[in-house]
Design a protein around this motif. Structure first.
Motif, PDB file in Angstrom:
ATOM      1  N   UNK A  45      48.380  32.520  65.473  1.00 17.97           N
ATOM      2  CA  UNK A  45      47.800  33.395  64.457  1.00 17.97           C
ATOM      3  C   UNK A  45      48.206  34.850  64.699  1.00 17.97           C
ATOM      4  N   UNK A  46      48.401  35.578  63.611  1.00 19.45           N
ATOM      5  CA  UNK A  46      48.707  36.999  63.691  1.00 19.45           C
ATOM      6  C   UNK A  46      48.040  37.699  62.514  1.00 19.45           C
ATOM      7  N   UNK A  47      47.993  39.011  62.593  1.00 18.78           N
ATOM      8  CA  UNK A  47      47.464  39.817  61.495  1.00 18.78           C
ATOM      9  C   UNK A  47      48.538  40.797  61.049  1.00 18.78           C
ATOM     10  N   UNK A  48      48.736  40.859  59.743  1.00 17.71           N
ATOM     11  CA  UNK A  48      49.655  41.831  59.175  1.00 17.71           C
ATOM     12  C   UNK A  48      48.856  42.963  58.550  1.00 17.71           C
ATOM     13  N   UNK A  49      49.349  44.179  58.732  1.00 13.33           N
ATOM     14  CA  UNK A  49      48.656  45.386  58.276  1.00 13.33           C
ATOM     15  C   UNK A  49      49.501  46.051  57.196  1.00 13.33           C
ATOM     16  N   UNK A  50      48.906  46.189  56.016  1.00 12.80           N
ATOM     17  CA  UNK A  50      49.623  46.665  54.838  1.00 12.80           C
ATOM     18  C   UNK A  50      49.316  48.140  54.580  1.00 12.80           C
ATOM     19  N   UNK A  51      50.346  48.938  54.310  1.00 15.26           N
ATOM     20  CA  UNK A  51      50.105  50.370  54.065  1.00 15.26           C
ATOM     21  C   UNK A  51      49.305  50.592  52.795  1.00 15.26           C
ATOM     22  N   UNK A  52      48.559  51.674  52.796  1.00 18.71           N
ATOM     23  CA  UNK A  52      47.829  52.075  51.593  1.00 18.71           C
ATOM     24  C   UNK A  52      48.806  52.683  50.582  1.00 18.71           C
ATOM     25  N   UNK A  53      48.424  52.768  49.314  1.00 22.19           N
ATOM     26  CA  UNK A  53      49.293  53.412  48.323  1.00 22.19           C
ATOM     27  C   UNK A  53      49.707  54.811  48.767  1.00 22.19           C
ATOM     28  N   UNK A  54      50.986  55.086  48.638  1.00 22.67           N
ATOM     29  CA  UNK A  54      51.517  56.383  49.040  1.00 22.67           C
ATOM     30  C   UNK A  54      52.044  56.414  50.466  1.00 22.67           C
ATOM     31  N   UNK A  55      51.786  55.352  51.248  1.00 21.01           N
ATOM     32  CA  UNK A  55      52.272  55.290  52.625  1.00 21.01           C
ATOM     33  C   UNK A  55      53.519  54.409  52.677  1.00 21.01           C
ATOM     34  N   UNK A  56      54.524  54.862  53.431  1.00 20.92           N
ATOM     35  CA  UNK A  56      55.716  54.041  53.648  1.00 20.92           C
ATOM     36  C   UNK A  56      55.483  53.018  54.744  1.00 20.92           C
ATOM     37  N   UNK A  57      54.701  53.404  55.754  1.00 20.28           N
ATOM     38  CA  UNK A  57      54.348  52.515  56.859  1.00 20.28           C
ATOM     39  C   UNK A  57      52.850  52.652  57.103  1.00 20.28           C
ATOM     40  N   UNK A  58      52.209  51.610  57.622  1.00 21.30           N
ATOM     41  CA  UNK A  58      50.768  51.695  57.864  1.00 21.30           C
ATOM     42  C   UNK A  58      50.459  52.585  59.063  1.00 21.30           C
ATOM     43  N   UNK A  59      49.310  53.222  59.030  1.00 22.39           N
ATOM     44  CA  UNK A  59      48.835  54.053  60.136  1.00 22.39           C
ATOM     45  C   UNK A  59      48.016  53.170  61.075  1.00 22.39           C
ATOM     46  N   UNK A  60      48.496  52.989  62.307  1.00 20.02           N
ATOM     47  CA  UNK A  60      47.828  52.095  63.242  1.00 20.02           C
ATOM     48  C   UNK A  60      47.626  52.774  64.590  1.00 20.02           C
ATOM     49  N   UNK A  61      46.538  52.461  65.297  1.00 22.65           N
ATOM     50  CA  UNK A  61      46.364  52.978  66.657  1.00 22.65           C
ATOM     51  C   UNK A  61      47.409  52.382  67.598  1.00 22.65           C
ATOM     52  N   UNK A  62      47.666  53.051  68.677  1.00 22.68           N
ATOM     53  CA  UNK A  62      48.564  52.535  69.704  1.00 22.68           C
ATOM     54  C   UNK A  62      47.919  51.338  70.387  1.00 22.68           C
ATOM     55  N   UNK A  63      48.716  50.441  70.983  1.00 21.44           N
ATOM     56  CA  UNK A  63      48.131  49.312  71.726  1.00 21.44           C
ATOM     57  C   UNK A  63      47.166  49.813  72.799  1.00 21.44           C
ATOM     58  N   UNK A  64      46.110  49.047  73.021  1.00 25.64           N
ATOM     59  CA  UNK A  64      45.097  49.405  74.013  1.00 25.64           C
ATOM     60  C   UNK A  64      44.904  48.241  74.978  1.00 25.64           C
ATOM     61  N   UNK A  65      44.495  48.564  76.201  1.00 25.96           N
ATOM     62  CA  UNK A  65      44.232  47.513  77.182  1.00 25.96           C
ATOM     63  C   UNK A  65      43.099  46.608  76.725  1.00 25.96           C
TER      64      UNK A  65
END
Length: 291
Positions: A45-65
């Motif tokens: 299983x995985x999760x895909x994150x879709x950008x909001x309108x007006x975004x070229x790429x989604x805004x995501x936090x950096x990986x965390x421990x």
């Protein structure tokens, strides 16, 4: 072995988008980073994150421990900028590459994932969270199947990518019965499994989702012996099938793996229902009992 603690987070870029049936799009992505273990087991299983309108790429936090720390940081992104997150099954990884394939069901009245897939083109980018061994089943599918006399798989088209990987992981001597509900005959897909695999395709042909699947399985003459059952798809249908197997067929609760992938009239952004929470508690308790 100590389980991993870091939740994989990366960007993926569309390499190819094509229709494999009228209502299913297969999107090939290249990941910026991908663990060697990805694609080596079924039903990842995985999760895909879709950008909001007006975004070229989604805004995501950096990986965390700590995965929960990452998720809190994700929720802290203001809603107008927070990516929409949807769950999928890894359909295939091309050996020796960072290329992965994910199937999208193209719904009528398309939600954000289906709407994106309808317009998907090379060069577009999404975020990807997982796959991760953090969320692997406590008892791997192959081990659970080997401990049973036969395997039952049931689901709708949202479960078809997982079912395809599961039957492909069965040993050659396995006996398995799969019930798969799809919109119509054009939505059938090849399922490569052992000689002992029987697939029953069920066509809605305009009926509500889950009706054909529930009716066929409850009326079926099932093989003798101890089954291992894997159920996924619309949450209400999955609950009905699980209840039938346990209460009317005498299948042990522990021998039924289940997951409600989607809910009628609700999205993953909507709050869980009381039944959703009860299912989650049972799965957590079972996982804790196996560890």
């Amino acid at each position: 072995m100590t389980p991993p603690t870091t939740l994989p987070v990366t960007c993926v870029e569309v390499v190819e988008a094509r229709r494999i049936t009228p209502r299913t799009a297969r999107i090939t992505f290249e990941a910026e980073a991908l663990a060697d273990s990805v694609g080596t087991a079924p039903d990842q299983q995985l999760k895909l994150c879709f950008p909001r309108p007006g975004q070229a790429v989604p805004e995501l936090p950096a990986p965390a421990e700590d995965p929960m720390s990452w998720y809190r940081a994700y929720l802290a992104i203001p809603e107008p900028r927070r990516p929409l997150m949807r769950s999928f099954t890894l359909r295939h990884r091309r050996p020796g590459t960072r290329l992965i394939e994910v199937d999208f069901v193209l719904h009528e009245g398309a939600g954000p994932a289906s709407a994106w897939a309808l317009r998907a083109a090379p060069g577009q980018r999404l975020g990807m969270v997982g796959p991760s061994a953090l969320y692997a089943p406590p008892v791997p599918f192959a081990a659970a199947a080997a401990a049973a006399d036969w395997v039952l798989l049931a689901g709708d088209e949202s479960a078809l990518p997982a079912i395809a990987t599961l039957v492909g992981a069965l040993p050659r001597e396995a006996r398995a019965l799969a019930f798969v509900e799809v919109a119509d005959v054009r939505e059938r897909q090849p399922l490569d499994g052992p000689p002992g695999l029987t697939v029953r395709w069920l066509h809605r042909d305009g009926a509500p989702e889950g009706v054909a699947l529930t009716a066929a399985l409850t009326a079926a003459e099932l093989p003798p012996g101890r089954p291992y059952a894997w159920l996924a798809g619309e949450a209400g249908a999955v609950r009905a099938l699980r209840r039938h197997l346990v209460t009317e067929r005498g299948v042990a609760k522990e021998a039924v793996e289940f997951s409600g992938y989607w809910r009628h009239r609700l999205t993953q952004d909507d709050a869980p229902t009381a039944e959703d929470l009860a299912d989650a508690r049972e799965l957590q308790e079972r996982a804790a009992g196996r560890s």
